[in-house]
Write a protein that holds these residues in place. Structure first.
Motif, PDB file in Angstrom:
ATOM      1  N   ARG A 154     -12.478  -0.973  -9.373  1.00  0.00           N
ATOM      2  CA  ARG A 154     -12.451   0.299  -8.006  1.00  0.00           C
ATOM      3  C   ARG A 154     -13.504  -0.090  -6.281  1.00  0.00           C
ATOM      4  NH1 ARG A 154     -16.904   4.513 -10.171  1.00  0.00           N
ATOM      5  NH2 ARG A 154     -18.197   1.974  -9.866  1.00  0.00           N
ATOM      6  N   GLY A 155     -13.059   0.436  -5.498  1.00  0.00           N
ATOM      7  CA  GLY A 155     -13.589   0.256  -4.400  1.00  0.00           C
ATOM      8  C   GLY A 155     -13.753  -0.902  -3.751  1.00  0.00           C
ATOM      9  N   ASN A 156     -12.452  -1.934  -4.388  1.00  0.00           N
ATOM     10  CA  ASN A 156     -12.614  -3.243  -3.439  1.00  0.00           C
ATOM     11  C   ASN A 156     -11.345  -3.785  -2.362  1.00  0.00           C
ATOM     12  OD1 ASN A 156      -9.878  -4.213  -3.524  1.00  0.00           O
ATOM     13  ND2 ASN A 156      -9.750  -3.026  -5.500  1.00  0.00           N
ATOM     14  N   LEU A 157     -11.834  -4.686  -1.398  1.00  0.00           N
ATOM     15  CA  LEU A 157     -11.463  -4.624  -0.445  1.00  0.00           C
ATOM     16  C   LEU A 157     -10.459  -5.442   0.142  1.00  0.00           C
ATOM     17  CD1 LEU A 157     -15.477  -5.106   1.063  1.00  0.00           C
ATOM     18  CD2 LEU A 157     -14.514  -2.989   0.839  1.00  0.00           C
ATOM     19  N   LEU A 158      -9.708  -5.280  -1.422  1.00  0.00           N
ATOM     20  CA  LEU A 158      -8.846  -6.148  -0.888  1.00  0.00           C
ATOM     21  C   LEU A 158      -7.376  -4.903  -0.209  1.00  0.00           C
ATOM     22  CD1 LEU A 158      -9.795  -8.672  -2.049  1.00  0.00           C
ATOM     23  CD2 LEU A 158      -7.434  -9.173  -3.049  1.00  0.00           C
ATOM     24  N   GLU A 159      -8.306  -3.268  -0.538  1.00  0.00           N
ATOM     25  CA  GLU A 159      -7.518  -2.122  -0.566  1.00  0.00           C
ATOM     26  C   GLU A 159      -7.295  -1.969   1.186  1.00  0.00           C
ATOM     27  OE1 GLU A 159      -9.198   0.860  -2.844  1.00  0.00           O
ATOM     28  OE2 GLU A 159      -7.983  -0.426  -5.226  1.00  0.00           O
ATOM     29  N   ILE A 160      -8.294  -2.441   1.896  1.00  0.00           N
ATOM     30  CA  ILE A 160      -8.157  -2.263   3.288  1.00  0.00           C
ATOM     31  C   ILE A 160      -6.951  -1.975   3.647  1.00  0.00           C
ATOM     32  CG2 ILE A 160      -9.060  -3.328   5.258  1.00  0.00           C
ATOM     33  CD1 ILE A 160     -12.157  -3.465   4.089  1.00  0.00           C
ATOM     34  N   PRO A 161      -6.213  -1.859   4.650  1.00  0.00           N
ATOM     35  CA  PRO A 161      -5.100  -1.336   4.888  1.00  0.00           C
ATOM     36  C   PRO A 161      -4.670  -2.443   6.098  1.00  0.00           C
ATOM     37  CG  PRO A 161      -5.379   1.102   5.274  1.00  0.00           C
ATOM     38  CD  PRO A 161      -6.373  -0.226   4.926  1.00  0.00           C
ATOM     39  N   GLY A 162      -3.158  -3.287   5.454  1.00  0.00           N
ATOM     40  CA  GLY A 162      -3.303  -4.792   5.956  1.00  0.00           C
ATOM     41  C   GLY A 162      -3.394  -5.975   5.161  1.00  0.00           C
ATOM     42  N   TYR A 163      -4.308  -5.933   4.476  1.00  0.00           N
ATOM     43  CA  TYR A 163      -4.601  -7.041   3.510  1.00  0.00           C
ATOM     44  C   TYR A 163      -4.032  -7.744   3.432  1.00  0.00           C
ATOM     45  CZ  TYR A 163      -7.914 -10.702   1.277  1.00  0.00           C
ATOM     46  OH  TYR A 163      -7.730 -12.427   0.901  1.00  0.00           O
ATOM     47  N   THR A 164      -2.746  -6.741   1.991  1.00  0.00           N
ATOM     48  CA  THR A 164      -2.288  -7.383   0.992  1.00  0.00           C
ATOM     49  C   THR A 164      -1.229  -7.642   1.822  1.00  0.00           C
ATOM     50  OG1 THR A 164      -3.326  -5.456  -0.387  1.00  0.00           O
ATOM     51  CG2 THR A 164      -0.753  -6.046  -1.395  1.00  0.00           C
ATOM     52  N   ASP A 165      -0.318  -7.235   2.339  1.00  0.00           N
ATOM     53  CA  ASP A 165       0.434  -7.570   3.252  1.00  0.00           C
ATOM     54  C   ASP A 165       0.365  -9.472   3.959  1.00  0.00           C
ATOM     55  OD1 ASP A 165       2.254  -5.044   2.880  1.00  0.00           O
ATOM     56  OD2 ASP A 165       1.407  -4.660   4.478  1.00  0.00           O
ATOM     57  N   ALA A 166      -0.778  -9.004   3.783  1.00  0.00           N
ATOM     58  CA  ALA A 166      -1.367 -10.635   5.216  1.00  0.00           C
ATOM     59  C   ALA A 166      -1.000 -11.549   4.327  1.00  0.00           C
ATOM     60  CB  ALA A 166      -2.482 -10.568   6.050  1.00  0.00           C
ATOM     61  N   MET A 167      -1.976 -11.306   2.896  1.00  0.00           N
ATOM     62  CA  MET A 167      -1.670 -12.214   1.836  1.00  0.00           C
ATOM     63  C   MET A 167      -0.339 -12.397   1.662  1.00  0.00           C
ATOM     64  SD  MET A 167      -4.265 -13.936   0.639  1.00  0.00           S
ATOM     65  CE  MET A 167      -3.259 -15.143   0.854  1.00  0.00           C
ATOM     66  N   VAL A 168       0.641 -11.908   0.835  1.00  0.00           N
ATOM     67  CA  VAL A 168       2.030 -11.801   1.178  1.00  0.00           C
ATOM     68  C   VAL A 168       2.268 -12.620   1.793  1.00  0.00           C
ATOM     69  CG1 VAL A 168       3.857 -10.940  -0.231  1.00  0.00           C
ATOM     70  CG2 VAL A 168       1.741  -9.762  -0.913  1.00  0.00           C
ATOM     71  N   ALA A 169       2.466 -11.717   2.606  1.00  0.00           N
ATOM     72  CA  ALA A 169       3.466 -12.947   3.985  1.00  0.00           C
ATOM     73  C   ALA A 169       2.555 -14.145   3.893  1.00  0.00           C
ATOM     74  CB  ALA A 169       2.888 -12.103   5.581  1.00  0.00           C
TER      75      ALA A 169
END
Ligand code: 5BU
Length: 268
Positions: A154-169
């Motif tokens: 819960r509340g992890n900062l990877l949920e901040i918009p853009g993070y997951t996309d940048a990681m995947v890219a």
């Protein structure tokens, strides 16, 4: 069944040798279960491997969680895990610059010598993957890095918009990347991650338990079948197996659920 038949496009497109090995082990054992072996003694770890070894595909460790850790005994434990046809995955969550991460693969625990897979955060930039791969190369081994694209807590900062996309890219084009960690507690999150990752990389998901809902200290749990149907290739299960009265029965049940869901999904 042959891995190439079971995994379809994932098998064809995969560019990481450890991911291929995982697909083979999972197909041999008919299980996508990664045991989160969060136990505090060498004896308990060994007993758990003996109990559930036939029903799991990989053993996830936290080497620094073991009170009576000893290098020689650890070597024997890993050898034992290999006899059970398990990949060994140290969930170390490396996060430093490339050079230091390479050094941390050595050190007292010498993770590079026994791990097949390790986790890493991408927060320090893409060179961490080169650093970790160099760590394995230093002892003439190959491994795969699982990058944290999402987390289950819960509340992890990877949920901040853009993070997951940048990681995947950053991770998709590197052959040292085994795949990504996705949030197994939410099948929409897993499906959305899969749509961004495509077929080339694995997604493994913690936060999975047949008893769904909130866990201890912010952990969240989702349904294993839904996680696989949404695109998870490996369900990371800890207390759902080692925390119940019948770990062997539970491991068998998670294996069956995960395998049937993979076949239902058609491998992709
Ligand atoms: P559990 O007992 O099934 O809750 O154990 C979960 C394991 O997965 C535990 O070893 C965590 O370190 C690991 N984990 C997680 O729970 N959530 C995450 O986002 C990541 C790892 Br990354």
């Amino acid at each position: 069944m042959e891995a190439s038949e079971v995994w379809g496009p994932r098998w064809k497109m995969c560019d990481n040798s450890l991911a291929r090995r995982y697909m083979e082990v999972a197909s041999r054992k008919q299980s996508l279960v990664v045991l989160a072996a969060d136990l505090r003694t060498m004896g308990d770890l060994k007993s758990m491997i003996n109990l559930v070894g036939p029903h799991i595909a990989a053993l996830k460790t936290h080497v620094d969680l073991v009170d009576d850790w000893d290098a020689e005994e650890w070597g024997e434990l890993c050898h034992h895990a290999k006899k059970h046809d398990l990949l060994i995955f140290e969930d170390r969550k490396f996060a430093d610059i490339g050079k230091i991460s390479r050094g941390q693969m050595a050190g007292a625990y010498d993770i590079r010598s026994w791990s097949d897979i390790v986790t890493a955060h991408g927060i320090s930039g893409p060179d961490i993957v080169d650093g970790l791969c160099a760590g394995w190369s230093d002892v003439d081994r190959e491994g795969g890095v699982l990058l944290l694209a999402q987390m289950s807590s819960r509340g992890n900062l990877l949920e901040i918009p853009g993070y997951t996309d940048a990681m995947v890219a950053a991770g998709c084009s590197h052959s040292g990347v085994f795949g990504f960690i996705g949030n197994g507690s939410n099948s929409d999150d897993v499906a959305s991650l899969r749509s961004r990752v495509g077929d080339k990389k694995m997604i493994w998901t913690p936060g999975v338990n047949i008893a769904i809902g909130d866990g201890e200290m912010g952990q969240r749990y989702g349904d294993p079948r839904k996680a696989v149907l949404s695109g998870s290739d490996g369900i990371i299960v800890g207390s759902g197996i080692h925390g119940v009265n019948n770990p062997r029965g539970a491991a068998e049940e998670y294996a069956l659920v995960s395998w049937e869901a993979l076949l239902e999904r058609g491998g992709f």
